[in-house]
Design a protein around this motif. Structure first.
Motif, mmCIF file in Angstrom:
data_model
loop_
_atom_site.group_PDB
_atom_site.id
_atom_site.type_symbol
_atom_site.label_atom_id
_atom_site.label_comp_id
_atom_site.label_asym_id
_atom_site.label_seq_id
_atom_site.Cartn_x
_atom_site.Cartn_y
_atom_site.Cartn_z
ATOM 1 N N LYS A 81 0.822 -1.218 0.000
ATOM 2 C CA LYS A 81 0.000 0.000 0.000
ATOM 3 C C LYS A 81 0.853 1.264 0.000
ATOM 4 O O LYS A 81 0.350 2.348 -0.307
ATOM 5 C CB LYS A 81 -0.929 -0.003 1.218
ATOM 6 N N VAL A 249 -7.667 -1.593 -6.906
ATOM 7 C CA VAL A 249 -7.103 -0.637 -7.863
ATOM 8 C C VAL A 249 -8.249 0.091 -8.564
ATOM 9 O O VAL A 249 -8.985 -0.496 -9.357
ATOM 10 C CB VAL A 249 -6.214 -1.341 -8.902
ATOM 11 N N TRP A 271 -4.761 1.489 -4.592
ATOM 12 C CA TRP A 271 -3.960 2.027 -5.683
ATOM 13 C C TRP A 271 -4.871 2.821 -6.617
ATOM 14 O O TRP A 271 -6.043 2.476 -6.782
ATOM 15 C CB TRP A 271 -3.297 0.908 -6.487
ATOM 16 N N LYS A 307 -2.225 8.112 -3.184
ATOM 17 C CA LYS A 307 -2.145 6.660 -3.297
ATOM 18 C C LYS A 307 -1.053 6.320 -4.313
ATOM 19 O O LYS A 307 -0.745 7.126 -5.201
ATOM 20 C CB LYS A 307 -3.476 6.077 -3.788
ATOM 21 N N PRO A 308 -0.444 5.137 -4.203
ATOM 22 C CA PRO A 308 0.484 4.734 -5.267
ATOM 23 C C PRO A 308 -0.263 4.631 -6.595
ATOM 24 O O PRO A 308 -1.414 4.197 -6.644
ATOM 25 C CB PRO A 308 1.000 3.367 -4.795
ATOM 26 N N LEU A 310 -0.637 3.252 -10.504
ATOM 27 C CA LEU A 310 -0.325 2.088 -11.325
ATOM 28 C C LEU A 310 -0.736 2.384 -12.762
ATOM 29 O O LEU A 310 -1.913 2.621 -13.034
ATOM 30 C CB LEU A 310 -1.077 0.855 -10.794
#
Length: 381
Positions: A81, A249, A271, A307-308, A310
């Motif tokens: 996370k 995600v 994500w 948030k990360p 992707l």
């Protein structure tokens, strides 16, 4: 070194087991979902494992060994996370039933992918059940499974989901039906099986929900608040079943905005994802866009979710410009320019017929100039 006779015998054994599996599935029938099918699914898993053991683990340095550092992320989803490294990955439409094409792409790029991506749809068909074989194979290879989970509602049978309306009407306000619990029997089974894998899984559900042209779960059939309610319902249901190994995600389309309206909330998203595909001049509605034109201008807006990020479908066609240059400029100083992007997944589809009438080829494995440029940039990261 194993003798040629032993290698041939082992190969014939694998073929024989696979043949028995295919005959068994054909005998059981297309719609079977009972214990007999579960038995053959178990055999399928054994065949996949045999293939991995025999073909992949014969390499001097096994793939799983290269990804030994990833084990802690697979065993503890919380670590993923807020990750430190940038995780690379790939989807390859030829990687069925074997993931060998993805390994071939890795070899061409000189990397090993922590993420392996594939697509699966909602429904009652056998191929829409929880993909335990693929999950098991990816985990055995040392990687983390990344699934795009598409809520097509027309493939459910009334035997599995009672009180269904006609298939023509299911997409109209379909997200409200999901939020109300109509599809819970299917979702609960998925949640339980996901939990039982005991490995971290990334799940991209209902992607590009803000696109009014592409998917039936879009705004042509649903309101943003319907999507938010459906998303939260599914996430809560998984958590109630103990499937805390699943990371969620959320992935809107860059071009259609309304990100805030479709965002389910920080506690429901792990994500933030999005596709970054350059279609070049392949269609009247497309032109040659650089990666910066596709993604960079939205980066700060996405980073604001804290948030990360992707990049779930990354790639360029070769029609209309210099593809090697496109990849080179995209990857130049990438970690410094986009520090919150923590994963990038190549879209390696040889026969993509999902967007245009013609089949598109996103393959780069035979493009030596593009491969060379990507490897050169990776070395600077």
């Amino acid at each position: 070194m194993k003798s040629p006779i032993k290698r041939i015998a082992s190969t014939l054994f694998v073929i024989a087991i696979a043949s028995i599996l295919l005959i068994g599935i054909a005998f059981v029938g297309k719609e079977s979902t009972g214990p007999v099918e579960d038995f053959f699914r178990g055999i399928s898993g054994s065949v996949s494992k045999l293939e991995e053991d025999y073909i992949l683990k014969k390499r001097s340095e096994t793939r799983a060994d290269k990804l030994d550092w990833l084990a802690e992320y697979k065993q503890n989803s919380d670590l993923l996370k807020n990750p430190d490294p940038v995780f690379l990955g790939a989807y390859d439409n030829q990687a069925i039933p074997s993931f060998q094409p993805i390994i071939d792409l890795e070899d061409s790029l000189g990397v090993t992918f922590p993420f392996i991506h594939f697509y699966t749809a909602w429904g009652s068909k056998r191929e829409q059940r929880f993909p335990i074989e693929q999950i098991r194979a990816i985990s055995t290879l040392g990687s983390i499974p990344f699934l795009t989970w598409e809520p097509w509602l027309n493939d459910f049978s009334e035997e599995e989901i009672p009180s269904l309306g006609s298939s023509e009407d299911r997409d109209k306000s379909g997200l409200k039906d999901i939020a109300s619990g109509l599809y819970d029997p299917y979702l609960i089974r998925w949640a339980k099986e996901a939990k039982n894998t005991q490995t971290t899984i990334l799940l991209r559900m209902g992607h590009e929900m803000n696109d009014p042209y592409r998917y039936p779960w879009g705004p042509q059939n649903n309101q943003p608040e319907d999507f938010v309610a459906a998303w939260r319902h599914v996430v809560n249901l998984f958590r109630e079943q103990g499937a805390d190994n699943v990371l969620w995600v959320w992935a809107p389309h860059l071009a259609y905005g309304y990100f805030e309206e479709y965002y389910p909330g920080d506690e429901y998203v792990d994500w933030v994802g999005t596709g970054t595909l350059n279609y070049g001049t392949v269609a009247p509605w497309s032109e040659w866009w650089s990666f910066d034109e596709i993604f960079a201008k939205y980066y700060e807006e996405f980073a604001a979710f804290k948030k990360p990020i992707l990049l779930s479908e990354f790639g360029s066609l070769a029609v209309g410009g210099n593809r090697a240059e496109w990849y080179g400029k995209a990857f130049e100083n990438f970690p410094q320019r986009f520090p919150q992007v923590k994963a990038l997944v190549f879209f390696h589809n040889k026969n993509d017929a999902t967007t245009t009438f013609q089949s598109l080829n996103w393959y780069i494995i035979n493009d030596s100039e593009t491969l060379s440029e990507i490897k050169k940039q990776f070395q600077t990261w």
